[in-house]
Write a protein that holds these residues in place. Structure first.
Motif, PDB file in Angstrom:
ATOM      1  N   GLY A  25       0.823  -1.207   0.000  1.00 54.35           N
ATOM      2  CA  GLY A  25       0.000   0.000   0.000  1.00 54.35           C
ATOM      3  C   GLY A  25       0.853   1.252   0.000  1.00 54.35           C
ATOM      4  N   ARG A  26       0.684   2.083   1.036  1.00 53.51           N
ATOM      5  CA  ARG A  26       1.434   3.339   1.153  1.00 53.51           C
ATOM      6  C   ARG A  26       2.591   3.224   2.139  1.00 53.51           C
ATOM      7  NH1 ARG A  26      -3.227   6.953   3.162  1.00 53.51           N
ATOM      8  NH2 ARG A  26      -3.550   5.000   4.228  1.00 53.51           N
ATOM      9  N   ASN A  27       3.032   2.016   2.439  1.00 53.81           N
ATOM     10  CA  ASN A  27       4.090   1.799   3.425  1.00 53.81           C
ATOM     11  C   ASN A  27       5.287   1.112   2.780  1.00 53.81           C
ATOM     12  OD1 ASN A  27       2.595   2.631   5.890  1.00 53.81           O
ATOM     13  ND2 ASN A  27       1.237   1.002   5.197  1.00 53.81           N
ATOM     14  N   PHE A  28       6.481   1.560   3.177  1.00 54.57           N
ATOM     15  CA  PHE A  28       7.718   1.044   2.585  1.00 54.57           C
ATOM     16  C   PHE A  28       8.758   0.803   3.663  1.00 54.57           C
ATOM     17  CE2 PHE A  28       5.501   3.835  -0.264  1.00 54.57           C
ATOM     18  CZ  PHE A  28       5.451   3.120  -1.454  1.00 54.57           C
ATOM     19  N   LEU A  29       9.533  -0.271   3.503  1.00 52.70           N
ATOM     20  CA  LEU A  29      10.681  -0.567   4.360  1.00 52.70           C
ATOM     21  C   LEU A  29      11.860  -0.875   3.459  1.00 52.70           C
ATOM     22  CD1 LEU A  29       9.571  -3.080   7.170  1.00 52.70           C
ATOM     23  CD2 LEU A  29      10.188  -0.677   7.456  1.00 52.70           C
ATOM     24  N   ALA A  30      13.046  -0.519   3.913  1.00 57.30           N
ATOM     25  CA  ALA A  30      14.265  -0.893   3.209  1.00 57.30           C
ATOM     26  C   ALA A  30      15.277  -1.351   4.252  1.00 57.30           C
ATOM     27  CB  ALA A  30      14.821   0.283   2.418  1.00 57.30           C
TER      28      ALA A  30
ATOM     29  N   TYR B 244       0.891   6.930   9.500  1.00 52.52           N
ATOM     30  CA  TYR B 244      -0.105   6.392  10.419  1.00 52.52           C
ATOM     31  C   TYR B 244       0.396   5.162  11.168  1.00 52.52           C
ATOM     32  CZ  TYR B 244      -4.564   4.629  12.103  1.00 52.52           C
ATOM     33  OH  TYR B 244      -5.576   4.176  12.904  1.00 52.52           O
ATOM     34  N   THR B 245       1.234   4.360  10.522  1.00 51.19           N
ATOM     35  CA  THR B 245       1.697   3.121  11.138  1.00 51.19           C
ATOM     36  C   THR B 245       3.165   3.168  11.524  1.00 51.19           C
ATOM     37  OG1 THR B 245       2.072   2.234   8.936  1.00 51.19           O
ATOM     38  CG2 THR B 245      -0.013   1.662   9.994  1.00 51.19           C
TER      39      THR B 245
ATOM     40  N   GLY C 161       3.180  -6.411   5.979  1.00 57.44           N
ATOM     41  CA  GLY C 161       1.835  -6.911   5.720  1.00 57.44           C
ATOM     42  C   GLY C 161       0.909  -5.710   5.649  1.00 57.44           C
ATOM     43  N   LYS C 162      -0.368  -5.908   5.813  1.00 54.85           N
ATOM     44  CA  LYS C 162      -1.318  -4.798   5.791  1.00 54.85           C
ATOM     45  C   LYS C 162      -1.193  -4.013   7.094  1.00 54.85           C
ATOM     46  CE  LYS C 162      -6.165  -3.647   5.155  1.00 54.85           C
ATOM     47  NZ  LYS C 162      -5.942  -2.477   4.376  1.00 54.85           N
ATOM     48  N   GLU C 163      -0.516  -2.874   7.027  1.00 53.78           N
ATOM     49  CA  GLU C 163      -0.280  -1.983   8.170  1.00 53.78           C
ATOM     50  C   GLU C 163       0.461  -2.678   9.306  1.00 53.78           C
ATOM     51  OE1 GLU C 163      -4.016  -0.205   9.190  1.00 53.78           O
ATOM     52  OE2 GLU C 163      -4.055   0.973   7.374  1.00 53.78           O
ATOM     53  N   ILE C 164       1.307  -3.631   8.975  1.00 51.89           N
ATOM     54  CA  ILE C 164       2.120  -4.333   9.957  1.00 51.89           C
ATOM     55  C   ILE C 164       3.523  -4.527   9.375  1.00 51.89           C
ATOM     56  CG2 ILE C 164       1.398  -6.626   9.208  1.00 51.89           C
ATOM     57  CD1 ILE C 164       1.469  -7.447  12.153  1.00 51.89           C
TER      58      ILE C 164
ATOM     59  N   THR D  74      -5.032  -0.488  15.949  1.00 50.94           N
ATOM     60  CA  THR D  74      -6.485  -0.372  16.074  1.00 50.94           C
ATOM     61  C   THR D  74      -7.163  -1.710  15.865  1.00 50.94           C
ATOM     62  OG1 THR D  74      -6.762   0.201  13.749  1.00 50.94           O
ATOM     63  CG2 THR D  74      -6.475   2.029  15.301  1.00 50.94           C
ATOM     64  N   ASN D  75      -8.375  -1.820  16.371  1.00 50.43           N
ATOM     65  CA  ASN D  75      -9.186  -3.019  16.200  1.00 50.43           C
ATOM     66  C   ASN D  75      -8.472  -4.291  16.672  1.00 50.43           C
ATOM     67  OD1 ASN D  75     -11.346  -1.539  15.072  1.00 50.43           O
ATOM     68  ND2 ASN D  75     -10.287  -1.521  13.124  1.00 50.43           N
ATOM     69  N   TYR D  76      -7.725  -4.164  17.773  1.00 52.72           N
ATOM     70  CA  TYR D  76      -7.045  -5.294  18.405  1.00 52.72           C
ATOM     71  C   TYR D  76      -5.943  -5.904  17.540  1.00 52.72           C
ATOM     72  CZ  TYR D  76     -11.050  -4.751  21.409  1.00 52.72           C
ATOM     73  OH  TYR D  76     -11.997  -4.209  22.224  1.00 52.72           O
ATOM     74  N   ARG D  77      -5.409  -5.150  16.618  1.00 52.09           N
ATOM     75  CA  ARG D  77      -4.272  -5.630  15.841  1.00 52.09           C
ATOM     76  C   ARG D  77      -3.003  -5.461  16.661  1.00 52.09           C
ATOM     77  NH1 ARG D  77      -5.311  -2.615  10.202  1.00 52.09           N
ATOM     78  NH2 ARG D  77      -7.038  -1.657  11.233  1.00 52.09           N
TER      79      ARG D  77
END
Length: 93
Positions: free
Chosen positions: A7-12, A26-27, A64-67, A84-87
């Motif tokens: 999505g809109r998240n990146f790691l290197a 956000y994350t 992963g999705k926002e993780i 959020t939502n117990y994640r």
């Protein structure tokens, strides 16, 4: 040596074990990364403080999705992201 995106998240991951994060703020692990969290998107890669990984060398990363996941050379896994939502929550306070 490795880049991952979701999505809109990146790691290197650099060869020396340095981990960079950018994209959606956000994350982001807010106390681990010097990111301006008032901005919706961080366009410049920011270094995650090595203390977030107990100062161990990170050998692999994944998103992963926002993780976010980072595995150190001794096999320890660090996870952070949207709580959020117990994640799963963030690794830094």
């Amino acid at each position: 040596i490795n880049v991952d995106a979701q999505g809109r998240n990146f790691l290197a991951l650099a060869e020396d074990g340095t981990v960079f994060q950018w994209g959606s703020t956000y994350t982001s692990p807010r106390s681990c990364v010097a990111i301006d969290t008032t901005a919706r998107i961080q366009n410049t890669p920011q270094i995650i403080d090595p203390s977030a990984f107990s100062n161990k060398k990170v050998k692999s990363i994944s998103i992963g999705k926002e993780i976010f996941l980072a595995k150190t050379e001794d096999g320890e896994i660090f996870v952070w992201g949207n709580a959020t939502n117990y994640r799963l929550g963030t690794m830094c306070d």
